[in-house]
Design an enzyme around this catalytic site. Structure first.
Site, PDB file in Angstrom:
ATOM      1  N   ARG A  52      35.680  46.014  35.229  1.00 18.53           N
ATOM      2  CA  ARG A  52      35.160  46.904  36.253  1.00 18.53           C
ATOM      3  C   ARG A  52      35.977  46.906  37.544  1.00 18.53           C
ATOM      4  NH1 ARG A  52      31.182  45.600  32.761  1.00 18.53           N
ATOM      5  NH2 ARG A  52      32.247  43.611  32.871  1.00 18.53           N
ATOM      6  N   THR A  53      36.252  45.726  38.073  1.00 24.09           N
ATOM      7  CA  THR A  53      36.864  45.676  39.404  1.00 24.09           C
ATOM      8  C   THR A  53      38.265  46.284  39.378  1.00 24.09           C
ATOM      9  OG1 THR A  53      35.602  43.671  39.766  1.00 24.09           O
ATOM     10  CG2 THR A  53      37.328  44.164  41.369  1.00 24.09           C
ATOM     11  N   LYS A  81      55.525  30.867  34.607  1.00 25.23           N
ATOM     12  CA  LYS A  81      56.697  29.976  34.516  1.00 25.23           C
ATOM     13  C   LYS A  81      56.948  29.227  35.819  1.00 25.23           C
ATOM     14  CE  LYS A  81      59.849  33.925  35.101  1.00 25.23           C
ATOM     15  NZ  LYS A  81      60.632  34.937  34.459  1.00 25.23           N
ATOM     16  N   ARG A 102      42.575  39.296  42.112  1.00 25.64           N
ATOM     17  CA  ARG A 102      41.513  38.370  41.687  1.00 25.64           C
ATOM     18  C   ARG A 102      42.180  37.052  41.301  1.00 25.64           C
ATOM     19  NH1 ARG A 102      36.817  39.799  37.472  1.00 25.64           N
ATOM     20  NH2 ARG A 102      36.067  40.763  39.386  1.00 25.64           N
ATOM     21  N   HIS A 130      33.108  37.789  46.296  1.00 25.10           N
ATOM     22  CA  HIS A 130      33.536  39.016  45.605  1.00 25.10           C
ATOM     23  C   HIS A 130      33.062  40.162  46.503  1.00 25.10           C
ATOM     24  CE1 HIS A 130      34.551  41.854  42.621  1.00 25.10           C
ATOM     25  NE2 HIS A 130      33.832  41.435  41.595  1.00 25.10           N
TER      26      HIS A 130
HETATM   27  N1   CP Z   1      31.542  43.262  38.300  1.00 24.32           N
HETATM   28  C1   CP Z   1      32.714  42.675  37.986  1.00 24.32           C
HETATM   29  O1   CP Z   1      33.337  41.975  38.805  1.00 24.32           O
HETATM   30  O2   CP Z   1      33.159  42.942  36.729  1.00 24.32           O
HETATM   31  P1   CP Z   1      34.585  42.576  36.161  1.00 24.32           P
HETATM   32  O3   CP Z   1      34.646  41.066  36.056  1.00 24.32           O
HETATM   33  O4   CP Z   1      34.670  43.252  34.822  1.00 24.32           O
HETATM   34  O5   CP Z   1      35.622  43.069  37.140  1.00 24.32           O
END
Ligand code: CP
Length: 314
Positions: A52-53, A81, A102, A130
């Site tokens: 999603r993100t 590496k 991320r 998040h």
């Molecule tokens: N909601 C969310 O962070 O989903 P993902 O981990 O798929 O990005």
């Protein structure tokens, strides 16, 4: 440098401005695409799995008329590496105008920020935060309650004020639950944590809420409080942070939302789950009026469009 790193970065006024901008973006989306970010390039670097993100950030940038380069599979980056986060940030800053990242650890993001020469958006840093998920979930609550109470909730200010938030599950390790507890407290809300003792929020969250004089308490059973809730934010137990995986499964089993779980809930309750739903909400719940998690997924595009514009001063 204008980075977006935490769920408490924006105050209630700034959050409301972001929500208003996201609403404008919904109008743009009806037309399909805009040219607001034409000529701008965003890099997405995901060092933990994501559907999603990453995809919604990339879709948001494309919808704004910008372009994207991505390193979705970190195993195929030079970090594998022995490259480091600081230098990776310095390098990618030479390629892109904005980076969404991320990381598996909050420390990795900190090192990355030290090297970054363009704005960075945190797409999730370990158990820490998040922020864009929190903002899009709050937008969903704002939008739903604004439609529900066009003249405001009696005796309070904006659509979020006066709401009672239930925050349920792994309140210790879930960055989404931690972020929601902090960001929601920008508004005049009450918070009820629904979690077993071992997954209660850490003292940093309690200290934060105490400092802000937010009314909160904890229970271990949803049934005790479900009838009082306006919002119920759930998230899966983060089994990847458990040494005892069997215990993680046992705990998750106690917090599955079924149709039956919401029989005493208000019809206007807003049920949010950032997904993936791994024993959080059964599919039978999807047809209930309270199920808003796929609405939140839809809202993620205009919200992330608004956030990209904010970071790039567009
Ligand atoms: N909601 C969310 O962070 O989903 P993902 O981990 O798929 O990005």
């Amino acid at each position: 440098m204008n980075h977006l790193l935490t769920s408490i970065q924006f105050n209630s006024i700034e959050l409301t401005q972001i929500f208003e901008r996201a609403k404008e973006m919904e109008e743009i989306l009806k037309e399909g695409k805009a040219n607001i970010a034409k000529g701008k390039l965003m890099a997405t670097l995901f060092f933990e799995p994501s559907t999603r993100t990453r995809l919604s950030f990339e879709a948001a940038m494309f919808r704004l008329g910008g372009e994207v380069i991505t390193a979705a599979d970190w195993q195929n980056t030079s970090l594998k590496k022995g490259d480091n986060f600081h230098d990776t940030a310095k390098v990618v800053s030479k390629y892109a105008d904005l980076i969404t990242i991320r990381t598996a650890q909050a420390d990795d993001l900190e090192q990355f920020i030290e090297g970054a020469e363009v704005p960075v958006i945190n797409g999730g840093d370990g158990t820490n935060d998040h922020p864009t998920q929190t903002i899009l979930d709050l937008y969903t609550v704002w939008k739903e309650r604004r439609a529900l109470y066009p003249n405001g909730v009696s005796g309070s200010g904006g659509p979020l004020d006066g709401a009672t938030f239930g925050i349920m599950g792994d309140c210790k390790n879930s960055r989404v639950l931690r972020g929601m507890a902090k960001a929601a407290s920008e508004f005049d809300v009450k918070i009820i944590f629904i979690a077993p003792t071992e997954l209660k929020p850490n003292s940093d969250i309690e200290d934060f809420l105490d400092k802000r004089e937010v009314e909160y308490h904890g229970v271990s059973d949803l049934n005790e409080v479900v009838a009082n809730l306006d919002v119920l934010q759930v998230n899966r137990v983060r089994h990847e942070y458990f040494e005892d995986k069997k215990r993680a499964e046992e705990i998750q089993g106690q917090f599955i939302i079924k149709k039956e779980s919401l029989k005493n809930a208000k019809e206007e309750l807003i049920l949010l789950d950032p997904l993936p739903r791994i024993n959080t909400v059964l599919r039978e719940v999807d047809e209930l009026p309270q199920a808003k998690y796929f609405d939140a997924v839809e809202n993620s595009i205009p919200v992330r469009m608004a956030l990209i514009c904010k970071m790039l001063d567009l």
